[in-house]
Design a protein around this motif. Structure first.
Motif: not given
Length: 762
Positions: A160-167
């Motif tokens: 939602k915050r446009n932050i790319t992360t890996d689960l």
């Protein structure tokens, strides 16, 4: 005074504490305190200021000068800047545990969190609220969820915050965070013994909120019952005070009545209410003002409203102050609903804030006194302040001066910002100092003076150059997205300008050599002012080497020879401290002087004729004989006589001649074109032979002019020292050139014989 209530919600990272705590606070009308956001805020500031997250002292020094503000609309402000989104970045999440593990940091933030809890009903979430910060909290909840569920929630939140992360990375990060939080030395993550565990793994947000509210309300059930019982008894007493005397119905206690003043004494007022019994208002129930007599308030014939306080067969006791108070309450409610600005006087300071009289006493929390952090609330006592009501619950009124100031500043900022332009000069004072610069408030606006814009000279420590509350002037150099950049140095003369205004060209000053280059030496002649001593300005001895004369750190005298203020260039000279030897050289063109050969080059010989003065003898000026090479005439070190043939003292150029010391033999050589003369072969080349016709008079015999036969080498027919007759074919005495021919002599003889033969036949 009613004690504020506290709900403490603890739990591991990403358990949903913040979301749930916010909703619970909203449902119950409590204030939400996000303690995690406070730790994230100081972590964010540490990272931004390049302070190591392991440096407890460094972070503490930063925190001492940091204002963290949490608002009811879930915003987080760091020193007045909205960082609500910035503190949720992955980099902050990775480092917040390290910061929160520091004892001093936790103690300071704990102090601030406790202060919040003393003045409001609050919902506070974190990791050690129930065990450390507020161990006496009214309600303690420990929220938890599985690592998988928490990682998934954080993953969706980042999207939602446009932050790319890996689960998977998030799962590992949460496991690591749990380990750090649970094992840290100071205030680890623990469940309080009396906390109620709520596992949210399989629950929706609304279900969790309902569960916590049920817990809170269930705990309050018995207290509510007791309060209602007491209220019931009071109502019974009040009911017994309502009388009915048949046709003479009397007013009820609490009823507002109106009547006419029929009698006034110093201590009481008698009112005709059109009842069987008149009403009485005693002085203390007539007005809030301190007066000696009721006659100063009302007179006979006045109409007056009052509230029935007591009814008997003998008297009806009235209170005008109750009506006034009720009207005040209505006015205050109206002001609260319409967010009107009220004036009040600060009557005293209390724990956690101030008491302000706005017609009734209201509480002004410390956090709401000003937009800036206030440490001395006592200084406001006695002042008249403007406030807004921010909470109105029964007799409990809470006000904010901060909101009024913020709105005023916002309006002023808007007006001032609309007229602000780059290059404007502003006057203000320093309000905050950071490592990277100082914030200056001018009017309603604030701007940043970066450390590089404080002075033309390097500034290593902002606090050494500026102080809080110091008055300054600055120029607006940039306005971008509401941020204003200022420059103090832009309105100050540069060190170069100050220096050049104080020192004219030709002045002699002291300086320090700062560095040597291939083209010269830089010399600092004043702080921040450097000039160049070019290699050509080192010495009148052009052979002098820079490193032999100057060295870094050496203090020398120099002469200013030019100053370019626009380009900040300063030309200096060492050699011009002495008189110019070229200007004192007492020889003219035509003079014959002595000198020593100092150097031999392809273009000629350099001859030193006086200290620092060398002249050039071009190779063409070595001898009148063009075949004579300069190297065969002189060598380095030879003392020679030369004639001055050119002299330019401004350009330091001296032309010399070896050959012109003697008379020009070409001037006395008498010969004409067509003459046949005798000469001696002096030298030979592939092109021909040089033939000496007299001393230093040499002519050139081309190979094609030697014989009618084609020759490949001159040596086939001639040899050095051979005496030969030659014909002058071309004569140029000005250029000292004679072209010769042997073949033409023979051709001329054959032509003459042919002419004779032709004449005999005739």
């Amino acid at each position: 005074m009613v004690r504020s209530k506290v709900i403490a919600i603890d739990g591991p990272a990403a358990a949903g504490k913040s979301t749930i705590a916010q909703k619970v606070a909203q449902m119950l009308g409590y204030v939400y305190i996000d303690t995690g956001a406070m730790y994230r805020a100081i972590t964010y500031k540490a990272l931004k200021n390049n302070v190591d997250v392991e440096d407890e002292a460094g972070i503490m020094a930063l925190l001492d000068k940091t204002l963290i503000t949490l608002t009811n609309d879930k915003k987080v402000f760091l020193d007045g800047e909205d960082v609500s989104e910035a503190i949720r970045q992955p980099e902050v999440s990775k480092n917040v545990s390290a910061v929160s593990a520091h004892k001093l940091i936790r103690e300071e933030l704990k102090r601030r969190q406790i202060q919040y809890a003393k003045t409001d009903n609050v919902v506070m979430d974190g990791r050690d609220i129930g065990t450390n910060v507020l161990p006496n909290a009214d309600y303690k909840i420990f929220m938890t969820a599985s690592v998988e569920v928490r990682a998934t929630r954080r993953y969706k939140e980042n999207l939602k915050r446009n932050i790319t992360t890996d689960l998977e990375s998030l799962k590992e990060e949460i496991r690591t965070r749990d380990e750090l939080d649970s094992t840290r030395k100071h205030s680890p993550l623990l469940k309080a013994d009396d906390a109620i565990v709520v596992d949210t793994s399989q629950m929706t947000i609304d279900e969790v909120v309902d569960r916590i509210i049920t817990i809170v309300k269930g705990s309050d059930l018995m207290l509510d019952y007791i309060h209602k019982s007491i209220e019931g008894e009071n109502k019974m007493v009040e009911t017994n005070e309502h009388f009915d005397y048949g046709d003479f119905t009397l007013p009820r206690v609490g009823q507002i009545v109106e009547g006419e003043v029929v009698k006034v004494t110093p201590q009481e007022v008698i009112i005709d209410l059109n009842y069987a019994t008149e009403g009485t208002i005693y002085l203390n129930e007539l007005t809030f003002d301190k007066v000696e007599s009721a006659k100063s308030i009302v007179k006979v014939g006045d109409k007056i409203q009052a509230m029935v306080k007591k009814v008997s067969d003998e008297a009806i006791l009235l209170s005008r102050t109750a009506v006034l108070q009720q009207q005040k309450v209505e006015d205050l409610k109206h002001a609260f609903e319409n967010q009107e600005v009220l004036e009040g006087q600060v009557v005293r300071s209390v724990k956690g804030g101030l008491i302000v009289n706005i017609g009734t006493e209201a509480f002004l929390p410390m956090s709401m006194i000003d937009v800036a952090f206030v440490t001395d609330a006592e200084s406001f006592v006695g002042q008249t302040v403007q406030v807004k009501i921010i909470e109105f619950k029964g007799n409990k009124i809470k006000v904010s001066r901060k909101d009024v100031i913020a709105e005023q500043l916002k309006a002023k900022r808007k007006d001032q910002f609309e007229t602000l332009a780059v290059n404007d000069i502003v006057e203000g004072h320093v309000v905050r100092i950071e490592k990277f610069g100082a914030f200056v408030r001018f009017g309603a606006l604030e701007g940043l003076v970066h450390i590089s814009e404080i002075s033309h000279l390097p500034v290593e420590n902002v606090e050494a150059a500026l102080a809080v509350n110091q008055a300054v002037q600055a120029k607006v150099i940039k306005v971008d997205n509401g941020k204003i950049q200022l420059s103090i140095k832009a309105i100050l003369p540069t060190p170069f300008e100050e220096f050049t205004s104080a020192h004219e060209t030709g002045s002699v000053v002291n300086g320090t050599v700062t560095r040597l280059t291939d083209f010269g030496a830089f010399v600092e002649v004043a702080p921040g002012v450097e000039g160049l001593v070019h290699n050509s300005e080192l010495s009148y001895d052009h052979k002098a080497k820079l490193e032999d004369i100057l060295s870094e750190g050496k203090t020398i005298q120099v002469k200013i020879i030019s100053a370019d203020v626009k380009n900040k260039r300063l030309a200096l000279s060492v050699k011009q401290l002495e008189s110019d030897p070229w200007k004192t050289f007492n020889h003219n063109v035509g003079d014959v002087i002595s000198g020593v050969i100092s150097n031999m080059t392809e273009i000629g010989a350099f001859i030193k004729v006086a200290p620092y003065i060398e002249g050039l003898c071009h190779f063409t000026e070595a001898s009148w004989n063009p075949t004579v090479k300069l190297q065969s005439v002189v060598n380095v070190g030879d003392e020679v006589e030369v004639k001055v043939i050119s002299f330019d003292p401004k350009k330091h150029r001296l032309g010399l001649s070896l050959r012109q010391v003697k008379e020009n033999p070409w001037a006395s050589f008498k010969v004409s074109e067509g003459d046949v003369v005798n000469g001696v072969v002096e030298s030979m080349t592939d092109r021909g032979a040089y033939v000496a016709l007299a001393e230093d008079v040499v002519g050139f015999l081309p190979i094609g002019q030697i014989s009618e036969k084609r020759l490949s080498k001159v040596e086939e027919v001639l040899s050095n020292g051979q005496s030969i007759d030659v014909k002058v074919m071309r004569l140029d005495l000005k250029s000292n050139r004679i072209d010769l021919s042997i073949r033409r002599i023979k051709e001329d003889a054959e032509r003459e014989e042919f002419n004779k033969y032709m004449a005999e036949d005739n």
